[in-house]
Design an enzyme around this catalytic site. Sequence first.
Site, PDB file in Angstrom:
ATOM      1  N   ARG A   1       0.722  -1.172   0.356  1.00 30.02           N
ATOM      2  CA  ARG A   1       0.244   0.009  -0.072  1.00 30.02           C
ATOM      3  C   ARG A   1       1.017   1.022  -0.320  1.00 30.02           C
ATOM      4  O   ARG A   1       1.837   0.981   0.012  1.00 30.02           O
ATOM      5  CB  ARG A   1      -1.143   0.081   1.092  1.00 30.02           C
ATOM      6  CG  ARG A   1      -0.787  -0.690   2.195  1.00 30.02           C
ATOM      7  CD  ARG A   1       0.527  -0.509   3.238  1.00 30.02           C
ATOM      8  NE  ARG A   1       0.224   0.983   3.496  1.00 30.02           N
ATOM      9  CZ  ARG A   1       1.340   1.607   3.623  1.00 30.02           C
ATOM     10  NH1 ARG A   1       1.842   1.874   3.698  1.00 30.02           N
ATOM     11  NH2 ARG A   1       1.048   3.430   4.137  1.00 30.02           N
ATOM     12  N   GLY A   2       0.297   2.642  -0.040  1.00 28.99           N
ATOM     13  CA  GLY A   2       0.826   3.214  -0.018  1.00 28.99           C
ATOM     14  C   GLY A   2       1.103   3.806  -1.465  1.00 28.99           C
ATOM     15  O   GLY A   2       1.450   3.644  -2.647  1.00 28.99           O
ATOM     16  N   ALA A   3       0.607   5.374  -1.275  1.00 30.66           N
ATOM     17  CA  ALA A   3       0.608   5.315  -3.475  1.00 30.66           C
ATOM     18  C   ALA A   3       1.704   5.213  -4.606  1.00 30.66           C
ATOM     19  O   ALA A   3       1.688   4.648  -5.403  1.00 30.66           O
ATOM     20  CB  ALA A   3       0.504   6.799  -3.804  1.00 30.66           C
TER      21      ALA A   3
ATOM     22  N   ARG B   1      -7.650   0.426  -6.955  1.00 29.94           N
ATOM     23  CA  ARG B   1      -8.135   1.015  -5.694  1.00 29.94           C
ATOM     24  C   ARG B   1      -7.722   2.696  -6.706  1.00 29.94           C
ATOM     25  O   ARG B   1      -7.244   2.894  -7.064  1.00 29.94           O
ATOM     26  CB  ARG B   1      -7.045   1.203  -4.327  1.00 29.94           C
ATOM     27  CG  ARG B   1      -6.498   0.123  -3.890  1.00 29.94           C
ATOM     28  CD  ARG B   1      -5.652   0.134  -2.692  1.00 29.94           C
ATOM     29  NE  ARG B   1      -6.553   1.168  -1.383  1.00 29.94           N
ATOM     30  CZ  ARG B   1      -5.270   1.555  -0.547  1.00 29.94           C
ATOM     31  NH1 ARG B   1      -4.286   0.944  -0.328  1.00 29.94           N
ATOM     32  NH2 ARG B   1      -5.654   1.985   1.044  1.00 29.94           N
TER      33      ARG B   1
ATOM     34  N   GLN C   1      -2.012   1.884  10.561  1.00 30.17           N
ATOM     35  CA  GLN C   1      -0.223   1.516   9.563  1.00 30.17           C
ATOM     36  C   GLN C   1       0.813   2.730  10.428  1.00 30.17           C
ATOM     37  O   GLN C   1       1.894   2.768  10.336  1.00 30.17           O
ATOM     38  CB  GLN C   1      -0.986   2.973   7.897  1.00 30.17           C
ATOM     39  CG  GLN C   1      -1.112   2.245   7.423  1.00 30.17           C
ATOM     40  CD  GLN C   1      -3.002   2.758   6.663  1.00 30.17           C
ATOM     41  OE1 GLN C   1      -3.864   3.073   8.017  1.00 30.17           O
ATOM     42  NE2 GLN C   1      -3.954   2.298   5.678  1.00 30.17           N
TER      43      GLN C   1
ATOM     44  N   ASP D   1      -1.620  10.711  -1.364  1.00 30.50           N
ATOM     45  CA  ASP D   1      -2.039   9.772  -2.614  1.00 30.50           C
ATOM     46  C   ASP D   1      -2.721  10.405  -4.439  1.00 30.50           C
ATOM     47  O   ASP D   1      -3.008   9.859  -4.836  1.00 30.50           O
ATOM     48  CB  ASP D   1      -3.338   8.229  -2.059  1.00 30.50           C
ATOM     49  CG  ASP D   1      -3.066   8.259  -1.322  1.00 30.50           C
ATOM     50  OD1 ASP D   1      -3.041   7.983   0.155  1.00 30.50           O
ATOM     51  OD2 ASP D   1      -2.541   6.753  -1.035  1.00 30.50           O
TER      52      ASP D   1
ATOM     53  N   ASN E   1      -4.978  12.696   1.361  1.00 34.07           N
ATOM     54  CA  ASN E   1      -4.558  11.334   1.761  1.00 34.07           C
ATOM     55  C   ASN E   1      -4.861  11.239   2.720  1.00 34.07           C
ATOM     56  O   ASN E   1      -6.482  10.726   3.084  1.00 34.07           O
ATOM     57  CB  ASN E   1      -3.215  12.646   2.783  1.00 34.07           C
ATOM     58  CG  ASN E   1      -1.828  11.409   3.274  1.00 34.07           C
ATOM     59  OD1 ASN E   1      -2.064  10.859   3.016  1.00 34.07           O
ATOM     60  ND2 ASN E   1      -1.763  11.892   5.041  1.00 34.07           N
ATOM     61  N   LYS E   2      -4.785   9.789   3.905  1.00 30.30           N
ATOM     62  CA  LYS E   2      -5.567   8.900   4.939  1.00 30.30           C
ATOM     63  C   LYS E   2      -5.764   9.684   5.551  1.00 30.30           C
ATOM     64  O   LYS E   2      -5.921  11.014   5.471  1.00 30.30           O
ATOM     65  CB  LYS E   2      -4.534   8.119   5.478  1.00 30.30           C
ATOM     66  CG  LYS E   2      -4.573   7.180   6.570  1.00 30.30           C
ATOM     67  CD  LYS E   2      -5.610   6.160   5.732  1.00 30.30           C
ATOM     68  CE  LYS E   2      -5.279   5.784   4.696  1.00 30.30           C
ATOM     69  NZ  LYS E   2      -5.911   4.535   4.162  1.00 30.30           N
TER      70      LYS E   2
HETATM   71  O1  MRU Z   1      -4.103   3.377   2.430  1.00 26.81           O
HETATM   72  P1  MRU Z   1      -3.269   3.234   2.258  1.00 26.81           P
HETATM   73  O2  MRU Z   1      -2.398   2.858   2.718  1.00 26.81           O
HETATM   74  O3  MRU Z   1      -2.156   2.846   1.404  1.00 26.81           O
HETATM   75  O4  MRU Z   1      -2.531   4.834   2.513  1.00 26.81           O
HETATM   76  C1  MRU Z   1      -1.402   5.672   1.969  1.00 26.81           C
HETATM   77  C2  MRU Z   1      -1.251   6.871   2.586  1.00 26.81           C
HETATM   78  O5  MRU Z   1      -3.077   7.572   2.906  1.00 26.81           O
HETATM   79  C3  MRU Z   1       0.259   7.852   2.536  1.00 26.81           C
HETATM   80  O6  MRU Z   1       0.320   8.464   3.246  1.00 26.81           O
HETATM   81  C4  MRU Z   1       0.069   8.652   0.943  1.00 26.81           C
HETATM   82  O7  MRU Z   1       0.009   6.638   0.464  1.00 26.81           O
HETATM   83  C5  MRU Z   1       1.647   8.095   0.737  1.00 26.81           C
HETATM   84  S1  MRU Z   1       2.473   7.259   0.522  1.00 26.81           S
HETATM   85  C6  MRU Z   1       4.382   8.313  -0.023  1.00 26.81           C
END
Ligand code: MRU
Length: 369
Positions: free
Chosen positions: A53-55, A90, A203, A244, A254-255
């Site tokens: 996960r993470g963009a 996603r 996370q 993201d 973002n999250k």
């Molecule tokens: O749902 P996730 O864990 O994929 O969400 C991740 C985030 O919100 C991160 O902050 C974002 O992807 C930036 S990653 C460098």
Amino acid sequence: MRVGEQHYRSIWFDADEEVVKVIDQRWLPHAFRIEALRTLEDFATAIRDMWVRGAPLIGATAAWGLASEAARDASDAHLEQAADMLLATRPTAVNLRWAVERMLAALRDVPQQQRPEAARREAQAICDADVEMNAAIGEHGLKLIRELAATRPAGEPVRILTHCNAGWLATVDWGTATAPIYKAHDAGLDVMVWVDETRPRNQGAHLTAWELAGHGVEHRLIVDNAGGHLMQQGMVDMVIVGTDRTTACGDVANKIGTYLKALAAHDNGVPFYVALPSPTIDWTLCDGRDIPIEERDADEVRKVWGRLEDGKVVQAQICPDATPAANPAFDVTPARLVTGLITERGVCPATREGLRTLFADMQEVQGNG
Ligand code: MRU
């Protein structure tokens, strides 16, 4: 980054076994497991169910998914079908669309029999570029931390709050929000990180805390609701988060929970920075409210994962059986609450002009912003 004595990226091609491997993040911090991804379904599942996960890592995984499919069937029809399946996993991280489009564009004019090799090269290039961009973000962010360190009393750390995991596990390596922190730590600056636990999937507690501990960075885990209080008490010097999708006008998805941190930071005069590599910019959007927000399974809110004293990792329900839940996974922080965007090309204001100054070339190529 290091795990024990060994250096890992979050995703890599194992040339001996001819297979893509990832760290399966569902089990951290309790177990370090590596998974091989072989079929298109494996790649889609790994993204959808958040083994990765993470963009930036979502984008890199999709790129390797297409490379792996190209080795099976490199026809246009098959690659487009595979791309559609990956794109449906996603919706919020724009890096996914960026990586898929870059892969398809790289293969378009390549004869079919040469596509498997070309696809592998392109996926590897996407990964290597991600590492370079994040390292550059780290250098630019380091300057900001250095400036703050100069204002701190002798022996007192710069106190940085971060949300979710925008660390090396969310990218191929270094991380975005964490890259300046690792660079500062490596440069001998005293930093202390407030780690938001980041419900519902934690996370922060599971991944960011694990990463920072692995790198020897001082940190403290806090519940998501503690940030406002700590800022009011003067205990936070800056906030750095990832994103993201950031629009061409500087709005930041973002999250979930990031927006509340930005509001609290604004109210308390705490600088609020967003770290991002350029593939996270959506040049086709200006208003952040147009960003699709993923709604995930309600059970992520109704249940939590944890380790029992006997070492068993289990999931436990925290609400009555009949209680329904809503689970929006991201929120949008308006650009006016963002102090600056830390990119691989430098720090800029979260405005159309700010981004235009750094990325005029990309804007022309990818959209009209
Ligand atoms: O749902 P996730 O864990 O994929 O969400 C991740 C985030 O919100 C991160 O902050 C974002 O992807 C930036 S990653 C460098």
